[in-house]
Design an enzyme around this catalytic site. Structure first.
Site, PDB file in Angstrom:
ATOM      1  N   GLY A  15      32.312  46.209  49.866  1.00 49.88           N
ATOM      2  CA  GLY A  15      32.786  45.393  48.755  1.00 49.88           C
ATOM      3  C   GLY A  15      33.144  43.996  49.203  1.00 49.88           C
ATOM      4  O   GLY A  15      33.741  43.808  50.266  1.00 49.88           O
ATOM      5  N   THR A 143      38.412  43.536  54.246  1.00 50.48           N
ATOM      6  CA  THR A 143      38.654  44.485  53.156  1.00 50.48           C
ATOM      7  C   THR A 143      39.917  44.081  52.408  1.00 50.48           C
ATOM      8  O   THR A 143      40.966  43.860  53.015  1.00 50.48           O
ATOM      9  CB  THR A 143      38.786  45.943  53.620  1.00 50.48           C
ATOM     10  OG1 THR A 143      39.104  46.763  52.499  1.00 50.48           O
ATOM     11  CG2 THR A 143      39.835  46.128  54.702  1.00 50.48           C
ATOM     12  N   ASP A 145      41.451  46.070  50.680  1.00 43.94           N
ATOM     13  CA  ASP A 145      42.294  47.265  50.730  1.00 43.94           C
ATOM     14  C   ASP A 145      43.302  47.219  51.875  1.00 43.94           C
ATOM     15  O   ASP A 145      44.264  47.995  51.887  1.00 43.94           O
ATOM     16  CB  ASP A 145      41.436  48.519  50.865  1.00 43.94           C
ATOM     17  CG  ASP A 145      40.627  48.809  49.612  1.00 43.94           C
ATOM     18  OD1 ASP A 145      41.089  48.451  48.522  1.00 43.94           O
ATOM     19  OD2 ASP A 145      39.529  49.378  49.736  1.00 43.94           O
ATOM     20  N   MET A 189      43.075  48.008  42.431  1.00 41.10           N
ATOM     21  CA  MET A 189      42.209  48.697  43.376  1.00 41.10           C
ATOM     22  C   MET A 189      43.002  49.300  44.537  1.00 41.10           C
ATOM     23  O   MET A 189      44.101  48.845  44.860  1.00 41.10           O
ATOM     24  CB  MET A 189      41.150  47.743  43.929  1.00 41.10           C
ATOM     25  CG  MET A 189      40.009  47.451  42.971  1.00 41.10           C
ATOM     26  SD  MET A 189      38.773  46.341  43.710  1.00 41.10           S
ATOM     27  CE  MET A 189      37.476  46.432  42.476  1.00 41.10           C
ATOM     28  N   ARG A 191      41.911  53.025  46.943  1.00 38.84           N
ATOM     29  CA  ARG A 191      41.605  54.447  46.804  1.00 38.84           C
ATOM     30  C   ARG A 191      42.643  55.332  47.505  1.00 38.84           C
ATOM     31  O   ARG A 191      43.212  56.233  46.919  1.00 38.84           O
ATOM     32  CB  ARG A 191      40.204  54.735  47.352  1.00 38.84           C
ATOM     33  CG  ARG A 191      39.784  56.191  47.254  1.00 38.84           C
ATOM     34  CD  ARG A 191      38.383  56.402  47.770  1.00 38.84           C
ATOM     35  NE  ARG A 191      37.375  55.904  46.843  1.00 38.84           N
ATOM     36  CZ  ARG A 191      36.668  54.787  47.040  1.00 38.84           C
ATOM     37  NH1 ARG A 191      36.850  54.066  48.127  1.00 38.84           N
ATOM     38  NH2 ARG A 191      35.775  54.406  46.149  1.00 38.84           N
ATOM     39  N   GLU A 245      44.547  52.622  41.666  1.00 38.42           N
ATOM     40  CA  GLU A 245      43.483  53.446  41.090  1.00 38.42           C
ATOM     41  C   GLU A 245      43.389  54.814  41.768  1.00 38.42           C
ATOM     42  O   GLU A 245      42.879  55.770  41.199  1.00 38.42           O
ATOM     43  CB  GLU A 245      42.134  52.742  41.230  1.00 38.42           C
ATOM     44  CG  GLU A 245      41.677  52.577  42.674  1.00 38.42           C
ATOM     45  CD  GLU A 245      40.334  51.866  42.813  1.00 38.42           C
ATOM     46  OE1 GLU A 245      39.702  51.567  41.787  1.00 38.42           O
ATOM     47  OE2 GLU A 245      39.919  51.636  43.959  1.00 38.42           O
ATOM     48  N   ARG A 300      39.067  40.796  43.504  1.00 40.61           N
ATOM     49  CA  ARG A 300      38.399  40.580  44.781  1.00 40.61           C
ATOM     50  C   ARG A 300      37.473  39.353  44.790  1.00 40.61           C
ATOM     51  O   ARG A 300      36.897  39.042  45.827  1.00 40.61           O
ATOM     52  CB  ARG A 300      37.612  41.824  45.203  1.00 40.61           C
ATOM     53  CG  ARG A 300      36.341  42.098  44.441  1.00 40.61           C
ATOM     54  CD  ARG A 300      35.733  43.410  44.906  1.00 40.61           C
ATOM     55  NE  ARG A 300      34.332  43.527  44.493  1.00 40.61           N
ATOM     56  CZ  ARG A 300      33.614  44.642  44.601  1.00 40.61           C
ATOM     57  NH1 ARG A 300      34.163  45.737  45.107  1.00 40.61           N
ATOM     58  NH2 ARG A 300      32.354  44.673  44.209  1.00 40.61           N
TER      59      ARG A 300
END
Length: 412
Positions: A15, A143, A145, A189, A191, A245, A300
């Site tokens: 991503g 990332t 994340d 976002m 996971r 999410e 993002r």
């Protein structure tokens, strides 16, 4: 190691982020300026570009356009989600990569991505060592994340965090304009790691953010969630919630109603629809007006809210990858190390083994999550705040963003 001359390939994977191209520019410019690197090639759509022999000659790009990469969001060369098999099971891809490396005399390989990308990088590095082909392989982290192992933080996270916090502060104002209350649920976002959702608490720390924040590091309890929202709504007349999410129940199943949807190339569920699902549950429970907001891709690619600190550190990571490889280092990923000098935040690069980084996720420390599991503690805020600092001087044309326009001339 002895001096090594040859071409390099740079690829982007996974991503995108609003600053991934700053890392690309760090690699490309540093490589173009280094006499040991004879040619700089950019892979179209990551490792797929290598397999398909779709490589761009970056030396033919306008230097001014390349410089604009620092302020251009998303993956300028194209990205992919392609899982390479274990070479002991199927070495077809690896033989093809070696063939391409030999064709262009590639002696340096730089791959820019997150967990799965570092797995790809690691496999290629180990294969080249196994077959005795000298090629220095370096991972460049990326990332939003923020879940890469061993590094204090990841390029891309800070800008996404800044976007999330700013958006929450703006929505906070909008959600309170009427004389009737509202519950607002913002889906963010993340996971398995809740760094991004936690960043929404920056808005709260500055007086205009979510009342409740839910991270995937701890199990989600729907009954407790509805009770929390109902309590705050009755107390204040409004309630804002930030939710990752990837929140899940005690049995590990995702709360998101989209958990059974398609997966990406690495088998990860494509999550989404959580805000709408929770909004419906809250509406049924409280009868309040409820709005669900999914930030989705905006968080993002929001380069207009990028952190200047993030841009400069992203560039630094790409530059460090090339400098270390030319100095004789291979099989590493560039990481960040934080320190404070005279009370001021300082970031320096360090090197991490690809084997250690590949497929290992870094989670939010449990002690940074409050006892009620519906918010974060001050150490989280202290961790994120220095990263979001600085306003980039974004190039504009007629008050609109001026992004890089690459020619993408295929190498011959």
């Amino acid at each position: 190691m002895s001096e090594l001359k040859g071409a390099c390939i740079f690829g982007q994977s996974g991503g995108p982020t609003s600053v991934i191209n700053a890392s690309a520019y760090g690699v490309i410019r540093t490589a173009l300026e280094n006499p040991n690197i004879t040619r700089v090639l950019g892979a179209e759509h990551g490792i797929k570009g290598v397999l398909n022999d779709r490589l761009f000659d970056m030396g033919q790009e306008d230097p001014a356009e390349l410089e604009l990469l620092k302020y251009t969001p998303s993956s300028a060369l194209g990205s992919c989600r392609y899982k390479m098999k274990d070479p002991d099971v199927d070495d077809t891809d690896y033989k093809r990569i070696l063939e391409i490396f030999k064709k262009y005399d590639v002696r340096y390989f730089f791959y820019n991505g997150g967990n799965d990308s570092m797995d790809t990088c690691n496999k290629i590095s180990k294969y080249m060592q196994k077959v005795g082909y000298e090629c220095r392989v370096m991972g460049v982290p990326k990332t939003i994340d923020n879940d890469l192992f061993g590094t204090d933080h990841c390029p891309g996270f800070a800008s996404a965090a800044k976007y999330i916090a700013t958006s929450c502060m703006e929505v906070y104002q909008d959600a309170r304009v009427y004389d009737t209350g509202m519950v607002c649920i913002i889906e963010i976002m993340g996971r398995h790691a809740g760094w991004l959702a936690g960043a929404a608490a920056l808005a709260t720390a500055y007086g205009a953010g979510p009342d409740l924040v839910y991270l995937p590091e701890v199990d989600f309890d729907m009954d407790q969630f509805l009770a929390d929202v109902d309590r705050i709504y009755k107390e204040k007349g409004n309630c804002m919630v930030a939710v990752s999410e990837g929140i899940h129940y005690a049995d590990g199943s995702f709360v998101s109603e989209a958990k059974t949807s398609a997966t990406d190339g690495f088998g990860h569920a494509q999550l989404g629809g959580l805000a709408a699902m929770l909004a419906d549950a809250v509406k049924q429970k409280t009868g309040a007006k409820v709005r669900g907001i999914e930030l989705s891709l905006l968080q993002r690619c929001g380069a207009h809210l990028a952190s200047e600190t993030d841009i400069e550190e992203s560039f630094m990571s790409g530059k460090a990858a090339v400098e270390n490889a030319v100095a004789g280092i291979t099989d590493k990923m560039v990481g960040f190390e934080r320190s404070y000098e005279n009370g001021q935040y300082v970031c320096k690069t360090k090197l991490l083994g690809l084997t250690d980084v590949a497929n290992t996720e870094k989670k939010v420390p449990l002690e940074w999550i409050n006892a009620a599991h519906n918010g974060v503690e001050k150490p989280f805020i202290d961790y994120v705040l220095p990263l979001v600092q600085g306003e980039p001087k974004l190039p504009k044309q007629d008050s609109l963003p001026r992004f890089a326009k690459l020619k993408k001339v295929l190498a011959k």
